[in-house]
Design a protein around this motif. Structure first.
Motif, mmCIF file in Angstrom:
data_model
loop_
_atom_site.group_PDB
_atom_site.id
_atom_site.type_symbol
_atom_site.label_atom_id
_atom_site.label_comp_id
_atom_site.label_asym_id
_atom_site.label_seq_id
_atom_site.Cartn_x
_atom_site.Cartn_y
_atom_site.Cartn_z
ATOM 1 N N MET A 174 18.508 13.063 -12.441
ATOM 2 C CA MET A 174 19.652 13.353 -11.572
ATOM 3 C C MET A 174 20.130 14.781 -11.830
ATOM 4 S SD MET A 174 23.213 11.157 -11.221
ATOM 5 C CE MET A 174 22.359 9.687 -10.645
ATOM 6 N N ASN A 175 20.107 15.594 -10.792
ATOM 7 C CA ASN A 175 20.517 16.986 -10.914
ATOM 8 C C ASN A 175 21.996 17.141 -10.560
ATOM 9 O OD1 ASN A 175 17.907 17.922 -11.566
ATOM 10 N ND2 ASN A 175 17.332 17.864 -9.399
ATOM 11 N N PHE A 176 22.715 17.864 -11.401
ATOM 12 C CA PHE A 176 24.148 18.067 -11.203
ATOM 13 C C PHE A 176 24.442 19.532 -10.897
ATOM 14 C CE2 PHE A 176 23.831 14.298 -13.845
ATOM 15 C CZ PHE A 176 24.759 13.447 -13.270
ATOM 16 N N SER A 177 25.379 19.738 -9.994
ATOM 17 C CA SER A 177 25.770 21.108 -9.662
ATOM 18 C C SER A 177 26.837 21.630 -10.625
ATOM 19 C CB SER A 177 26.324 21.151 -8.236
ATOM 20 O OG SER A 177 27.453 20.287 -8.121
ATOM 21 N N SER A 178 27.349 20.765 -11.472
ATOM 22 C CA SER A 178 28.411 21.130 -12.404
ATOM 23 C C SER A 178 28.187 20.446 -13.742
ATOM 24 C CB SER A 178 29.777 20.721 -11.837
ATOM 25 O OG SER A 178 30.760 20.708 -12.850
ATOM 26 N N LYS A 179 28.317 21.227 -14.827
ATOM 27 C CA LYS A 179 28.190 20.660 -16.169
ATOM 28 C C LYS A 179 29.366 19.736 -16.466
ATOM 29 C CE LYS A 179 25.794 20.459 -19.987
ATOM 30 N NZ LYS A 179 24.419 19.911 -19.966
ATOM 31 N N LEU A 180 30.545 20.071 -15.942
ATOM 32 C CA LEU A 180 31.718 19.221 -16.132
ATOM 33 C C LEU A 180 31.497 17.855 -15.488
ATOM 34 C CD1 LEU A 180 34.568 21.802 -15.393
ATOM 35 C CD2 LEU A 180 33.848 20.947 -17.634
ATOM 36 N N LEU A 181 30.932 17.860 -14.297
ATOM 37 C CA LEU A 181 30.623 16.614 -13.597
ATOM 38 C C LEU A 181 29.590 15.807 -14.374
ATOM 39 C CD1 LEU A 181 30.848 14.827 -11.037
ATOM 40 C CD2 LEU A 181 29.001 16.210 -10.045
ATOM 41 N N GLU A 182 28.559 16.478 -14.849
ATOM 42 C CA GLU A 182 27.499 15.803 -15.600
ATOM 43 C C GLU A 182 28.053 15.161 -16.871
ATOM 44 O OE1 GLU A 182 23.119 16.777 -17.632
ATOM 45 O OE2 GLU A 182 24.305 18.377 -16.710
ATOM 46 N N ASN A 183 28.914 15.885 -17.581
ATOM 47 C CA ASN A 183 29.487 15.345 -18.817
ATOM 48 C C ASN A 183 30.319 14.092 -18.540
ATOM 49 O OD1 ASN A 183 28.323 17.382 -20.317
ATOM 50 N ND2 ASN A 183 30.155 18.675 -20.351
ATOM 51 N N ALA A 184 31.119 14.141 -17.466
ATOM 52 C CA ALA A 184 31.958 12.994 -17.119
ATOM 53 C C ALA A 184 31.100 11.789 -16.748
ATOM 54 C CB ALA A 184 32.899 13.359 -15.976
ATOM 55 N N VAL A 185 30.046 12.023 -15.969
ATOM 56 C CA VAL A 185 29.151 10.940 -15.568
ATOM 57 C C VAL A 185 28.457 10.335 -16.783
ATOM 58 C CG1 VAL A 185 26.989 10.425 -14.337
ATOM 59 C CG2 VAL A 185 28.780 11.785 -13.226
ATOM 60 N N ASN A 186 27.990 11.182 -17.687
ATOM 61 C CA ASN A 186 27.307 10.686 -18.887
ATOM 62 C C ASN A 186 28.227 9.825 -19.749
ATOM 63 O OD1 ASN A 186 24.888 11.910 -18.223
ATOM 64 N ND2 ASN A 186 25.310 13.766 -19.408
ATOM 65 N N GLU A 187 29.507 10.191 -19.833
ATOM 66 C CA GLU A 187 30.457 9.408 -20.632
ATOM 67 C C GLU A 187 30.716 8.045 -19.999
ATOM 68 O OE1 GLU A 187 31.769 10.014 -23.636
ATOM 69 O OE2 GLU A 187 30.442 11.767 -23.665
ATOM 70 N N ILE A 188 30.948 8.032 -18.695
ATOM 71 C CA ILE A 188 31.252 6.765 -18.017
ATOM 72 C C ILE A 188 30.017 5.866 -17.959
ATOM 73 C CG2 ILE A 188 31.873 5.772 -15.772
ATOM 74 C CD1 ILE A 188 33.849 8.019 -15.404
ATOM 75 N N ALA A 189 28.830 6.470 -17.900
ATOM 76 C CA ALA A 189 27.589 5.679 -17.859
ATOM 77 C C ALA A 189 27.343 4.915 -19.147
ATOM 78 C CB ALA A 189 26.407 6.593 -17.557
ATOM 79 N N GLN A 190 28.107 5.212 -20.206
ATOM 80 C CA GLN A 190 27.948 4.485 -21.471
ATOM 81 C C GLN A 190 28.633 3.121 -21.455
ATOM 82 O OE1 GLN A 190 28.488 6.838 -25.142
ATOM 83 N NE2 GLN A 190 28.558 8.659 -23.856
ATOM 84 N N PHE A 191 29.467 2.877 -20.422
ATOM 85 C CA PHE A 191 30.121 1.575 -20.330
ATOM 86 C C PHE A 191 29.093 0.499 -20.003
ATOM 87 C CE2 PHE A 191 33.907 4.232 -19.358
ATOM 88 C CZ PHE A 191 34.746 3.722 -20.334
ATOM 89 N N PRO A 192 29.302 -0.744 -20.503
ATOM 90 C CA PRO A 192 28.360 -1.839 -20.199
ATOM 91 C C PRO A 192 28.256 -2.082 -18.701
ATOM 92 C CG PRO A 192 29.886 -2.471 -21.955
ATOM 93 C CD PRO A 192 30.399 -1.172 -21.399
ATOM 94 N N ILE A 205 27.247 -0.170 -16.383
ATOM 95 C CA ILE A 205 27.460 1.010 -15.532
ATOM 96 C C ILE A 205 26.278 1.963 -15.681
ATOM 97 C CG2 ILE A 205 28.926 2.992 -15.025
ATOM 98 C CD1 ILE A 205 30.301 0.413 -14.406
ATOM 99 N N GLY A 206 25.526 2.125 -14.589
ATOM 100 C CA GLY A 206 24.423 3.086 -14.594
ATOM 101 C C GLY A 206 24.926 4.451 -14.147
ATOM 102 N N LYS A 207 24.041 5.423 -14.128
ATOM 103 C CA LYS A 207 24.451 6.788 -13.783
ATOM 104 C C LYS A 207 24.886 6.911 -12.323
ATOM 105 C CE LYS A 207 22.600 9.759 -17.318
ATOM 106 N NZ LYS A 207 22.040 11.100 -17.587
ATOM 107 N N ARG A 208 24.264 6.153 -11.432
ATOM 108 C CA ARG A 208 24.649 6.234 -10.025
ATOM 109 C C ARG A 208 26.066 5.691 -9.820
ATOM 110 N NH1 ARG A 208 20.665 7.714 -6.620
ATOM 111 N NH2 ARG A 208 18.520 7.587 -7.363
ATOM 112 N N THR A 209 26.344 4.565 -10.463
ATOM 113 C CA THR A 209 27.689 4.002 -10.375
ATOM 114 C C THR A 209 28.700 4.919 -11.037
ATOM 115 O OG1 THR A 209 26.800 1.747 -10.388
ATOM 116 C CG2 THR A 209 29.122 2.007 -10.954
ATOM 117 N N ALA A 210 28.314 5.491 -12.178
ATOM 118 C CA ALA A 210 29.204 6.420 -12.880
ATOM 119 C C ALA A 210 29.516 7.629 -11.996
ATOM 120 C CB ALA A 210 28.563 6.876 -14.192
#
Length: 203
Positions: A1-19, A21-26
């Motif tokens: 998954m390519n991100f246009s923003s590092k801030l966006l990528e970091n937020a998605v990666n953190e939320i994707a750690q929830f049980p 929750i995959g990266k698309r949902t995050a």
């Protein structure tokens, strides 16, 4: 998954750690937050900060609480002679929703599971035994999920308590074997509490 923003990528990666929750949902969740007024997102952030900084475990039952002693343990109308043993706070909430149980709880914080490296020493079993040892408790209800780990934990605690003058029971098997307690409907769970059986008759 390519991100246009590092801030966006970091937020998605953190939320994707929830049980569950995959990266698309995050990504959908993060983009939803970005569309909300900043005040809403700041309120969410503040709530999470307050949660991790200020949450406590009840010193009596180990339930999650805002105070040293939770509201259930402080309630004078609860029957202090009966303790319901559960895995975690979700099970307390599930049983409370049935409005069928008027005793107190003891939250173990998990189940014995050698595969996951969880032994009796990792749970709050010792403090439960100490409660019973002090006297005043007439019944301990085992309300763990009907799984191998749940049954193993029930039996271990039963053996720890068998030398004390306390009745041990388990919720009736209206809960299907292998089911998690939190997913049981309120009527079935309520009936299981009411129709509990002596623990020694359950195996």
């Amino acid at each position: 998954m390519n991100f246009s923003s590092k801030l966006l990528e970091n937020a998605v990666n953190e939320i994707a750690q929830f049980p569950g929750i995959g990266k698309r949902t995050a990504l959908r969740l993060v983009l939803h937050l970005l569309k909300q007024p900043k005040s809403h997102t700041h309120q969410l952030s503040n709530s999470l900060n307050n949660l991790v900084d200020d949450i406590k475990l009840c010193k009596k039952c180990h339930n999650i609480s805002d105070h040293e002693v939770c509201e259930i343990c402080r309630n004078p109308s609860r029957n202090e002679e009966i303790i319901c043993v559960v895995e975690d706070v979700r099970d307390v909430m599930a049983i409370e929703n049935t409005a069928q149980f008027k005793g107190l709880y003891h939250v173990l914080g998990g189940k014995i599971s050698p595969i996951e490296g969880i032994g009796p020493q990792n749970l709050t079993i010792d403090s439960l035994v100490e409660k019973v040892k002090k006297g005043g408790i007439k019944e301990v209800i085992f309300a763990l999920s009907s799984t191998i780990e749940g049954d193993t934990t029930n039996f271990y605690i039963f053996k720890q308590l068998e030398n004390f003058k306390v009745k041990t029971s388990t919720i009736a098997r209206g809960i299907s074997v292998g089911d998690e307690l939190e997913y049981a409907d309120e009527i079935t769970l309520g009936r299981s509490i009411i129709n509990r059986i002596p623990f020694e008759n359950s195996f």
